[in-house]
Scaffold this motif. Structure first.
Motif, mmCIF file in Angstrom:
data_model
loop_
_atom_site.group_PDB
_atom_site.id
_atom_site.type_symbol
_atom_site.label_atom_id
_atom_site.label_comp_id
_atom_site.label_asym_id
_atom_site.label_seq_id
_atom_site.Cartn_x
_atom_site.Cartn_y
_atom_site.Cartn_z
ATOM 1 N N LYS A 14 107.732 16.971 -32.476
ATOM 2 C CA LYS A 14 108.984 16.221 -32.295
ATOM 3 C C LYS A 14 109.930 16.711 -32.092
ATOM 4 O O LYS A 14 110.919 15.672 -31.140
ATOM 5 C CB LYS A 14 109.048 15.960 -34.370
ATOM 6 N N LYS A 15 110.194 18.098 -31.793
ATOM 7 C CA LYS A 15 111.744 19.011 -31.394
ATOM 8 C C LYS A 15 111.698 18.454 -29.736
ATOM 9 O O LYS A 15 112.434 18.360 -29.557
ATOM 10 C CB LYS A 15 111.482 20.234 -31.624
ATOM 11 N N MET A 16 110.675 18.010 -28.848
ATOM 12 C CA MET A 16 110.317 18.157 -27.624
ATOM 13 C C MET A 16 110.625 16.572 -27.508
ATOM 14 O O MET A 16 111.344 16.431 -26.588
ATOM 15 C CB MET A 16 109.332 18.615 -27.254
ATOM 16 N N PHE A 17 110.327 15.978 -28.231
ATOM 17 C CA PHE A 17 109.931 14.954 -27.981
ATOM 18 C C PHE A 17 111.226 13.907 -27.883
ATOM 19 O O PHE A 17 111.798 13.894 -27.613
ATOM 20 C CB PHE A 17 108.697 13.583 -29.353
ATOM 21 N N ASN A 18 112.407 14.825 -28.932
ATOM 22 C CA ASN A 18 113.640 13.822 -29.313
ATOM 23 C C ASN A 18 114.216 14.774 -28.181
ATOM 24 O O ASN A 18 115.371 14.368 -27.498
ATOM 25 C CB ASN A 18 113.958 14.548 -30.239
ATOM 26 N N SER A 19 113.961 16.161 -27.616
ATOM 27 C CA SER A 19 114.866 16.463 -26.299
ATOM 28 C C SER A 19 114.746 15.692 -24.688
ATOM 29 O O SER A 19 115.483 15.503 -24.076
ATOM 30 C CB SER A 19 114.116 17.709 -26.343
ATOM 31 N N TYR A 36 109.259 5.651 -22.251
ATOM 32 C CA TYR A 36 109.783 6.815 -21.525
ATOM 33 C C TYR A 36 109.660 8.147 -21.276
ATOM 34 O O TYR A 36 109.124 8.517 -20.432
ATOM 35 C CB TYR A 36 111.475 6.302 -22.086
ATOM 36 N N VAL A 37 108.594 8.522 -22.789
ATOM 37 C CA VAL A 37 108.439 10.251 -22.698
ATOM 38 C C VAL A 37 107.383 10.020 -21.541
ATOM 39 O O VAL A 37 107.512 10.951 -21.370
ATOM 40 C CB VAL A 37 108.301 10.084 -24.234
ATOM 41 N N MET A 38 106.654 9.129 -22.119
ATOM 42 C CA MET A 38 105.019 9.375 -21.013
ATOM 43 C C MET A 38 105.692 8.772 -19.491
ATOM 44 O O MET A 38 104.916 10.022 -18.684
ATOM 45 C CB MET A 38 104.277 7.948 -21.600
ATOM 46 N N LYS A 39 107.045 8.252 -19.297
ATOM 47 C CA LYS A 39 107.367 8.608 -17.769
ATOM 48 C C LYS A 39 107.839 9.192 -17.872
ATOM 49 O O LYS A 39 107.556 10.080 -16.321
ATOM 50 C CB LYS A 39 107.874 6.909 -17.995
ATOM 51 N N VAL A 40 108.582 9.845 -17.961
ATOM 52 C CA VAL A 40 108.885 11.468 -17.859
ATOM 53 C C VAL A 40 107.701 12.574 -17.967
ATOM 54 O O VAL A 40 107.235 13.303 -16.640
ATOM 55 C CB VAL A 40 110.231 11.944 -19.061
ATOM 56 N N LEU A 41 106.905 12.254 -18.027
ATOM 57 C CA LEU A 41 105.786 13.453 -18.351
ATOM 58 C C LEU A 41 104.958 12.931 -17.362
ATOM 59 O O LEU A 41 104.543 14.115 -16.578
ATOM 60 C CB LEU A 41 104.573 13.340 -19.773
ATOM 61 N N ASN A 42 104.681 11.981 -17.212
ATOM 62 C CA ASN A 42 103.946 11.300 -15.919
ATOM 63 C C ASN A 42 104.687 12.074 -14.516
ATOM 64 O O ASN A 42 103.569 12.547 -13.312
ATOM 65 C CB ASN A 42 103.361 10.065 -15.611
ATOM 66 N N ASP A 43 106.649 11.545 -13.933
ATOM 67 C CA ASP A 43 107.423 11.484 -13.647
ATOM 68 C C ASP A 43 107.379 13.399 -13.356
ATOM 69 O O ASP A 43 107.413 13.921 -11.422
ATOM 70 C CB ASP A 43 108.031 10.540 -13.008
ATOM 71 N N SER A 44 107.565 14.007 -14.231
ATOM 72 C CA SER A 44 108.269 15.729 -14.194
ATOM 73 C C SER A 44 107.338 16.998 -13.592
ATOM 74 O O SER A 44 107.859 17.572 -13.549
ATOM 75 C CB SER A 44 109.067 15.558 -14.143
ATOM 76 N N GLY A 49 96.428 14.455 -14.657
ATOM 77 C CA GLY A 49 96.026 12.752 -15.068
ATOM 78 C C GLY A 49 97.076 11.748 -15.325
ATOM 79 O O GLY A 49 98.582 12.767 -14.662
ATOM 80 N N THR A 50 96.972 11.178 -15.657
ATOM 81 C CA THR A 50 98.375 10.541 -16.275
ATOM 82 C C THR A 50 98.168 9.437 -17.706
ATOM 83 O O THR A 50 97.454 9.598 -17.867
ATOM 84 C CB THR A 50 98.276 8.444 -15.329
ATOM 85 N N VAL A 51 99.607 10.355 -18.427
ATOM 86 C CA VAL A 51 99.643 10.575 -19.806
ATOM 87 C C VAL A 51 99.634 8.517 -20.177
ATOM 88 O O VAL A 51 100.301 8.341 -19.874
ATOM 89 C CB VAL A 51 101.424 11.003 -20.213
ATOM 90 N N THR A 52 98.661 8.835 -20.978
ATOM 91 C CA THR A 52 98.329 7.167 -22.007
ATOM 92 C C THR A 52 98.663 7.233 -23.098
ATOM 93 O O THR A 52 98.664 6.066 -23.151
ATOM 94 C CB THR A 52 96.877 6.530 -21.293
ATOM 95 N N LYS A 53 98.632 8.115 -24.154
ATOM 96 C CA LYS A 53 98.504 8.840 -25.314
ATOM 97 C C LYS A 53 100.028 9.441 -25.745
ATOM 98 O O LYS A 53 99.058 10.541 -25.093
ATOM 99 C CB LYS A 53 97.222 8.239 -26.253
ATOM 100 N N LEU A 54 100.783 9.175 -26.391
ATOM 101 C CA LEU A 54 101.316 10.477 -27.001
ATOM 102 C C LEU A 54 101.227 10.068 -28.431
ATOM 103 O O LEU A 54 100.618 9.755 -29.288
ATOM 104 C CB LEU A 54 102.817 9.862 -26.907
ATOM 105 N N HIS A 55 100.779 12.398 -28.772
ATOM 106 C CA HIS A 55 100.315 12.376 -30.392
ATOM 107 C C HIS A 55 102.002 13.398 -30.701
ATOM 108 O O HIS A 55 102.107 14.365 -29.938
ATOM 109 C CB HIS A 55 98.931 12.924 -30.647
ATOM 110 N N ILE A 56 102.350 13.024 -31.380
ATOM 111 C CA ILE A 56 103.933 14.355 -31.719
ATOM 112 C C ILE A 56 103.605 14.085 -33.052
ATOM 113 O O ILE A 56 102.820 13.920 -33.786
ATOM 114 C CB ILE A 56 104.631 12.925 -32.070
ATOM 115 N N THR A 57 103.944 15.713 -33.582
ATOM 116 C CA THR A 57 103.110 16.747 -34.389
ATOM 117 C C THR A 57 104.476 17.049 -34.924
ATOM 118 O O THR A 57 105.396 17.234 -34.371
ATOM 119 C CB THR A 57 103.073 17.602 -33.696
#
Length: 60
Positions: A14-19, A36-44, A49-57
């Protein structure tokens, strides 16, 4: 952008997600936070692969 279009699931705290959310510009404020977070992950990030699903711990 991802090296290939293979869909992947990504787990983050959750901390990384919020960051990452803190980097949103004013023009992006109304967009879906998960998209938005998936776009950042995929672009940066260099993922295999391409992130299509996020799991927040929970933060530990």
């Amino acid at each position: 952008m991802a090296n290939n279009a293979r869909p992947i699931e990504y787990s983050m705290t959750k901390k990384m997600f919020n960051s990452i959310l803190e980097t949103k510009s004013d023009s992006d404020k109304s967009s879906n936070p998960y998209e938005y977070v998936m776009k950042v992950l995929n672009d940066s990030y260099t993922l295999r692969g391409t992130v299509t699903k996020l799991h927040i711990t929970t933060d530990n």
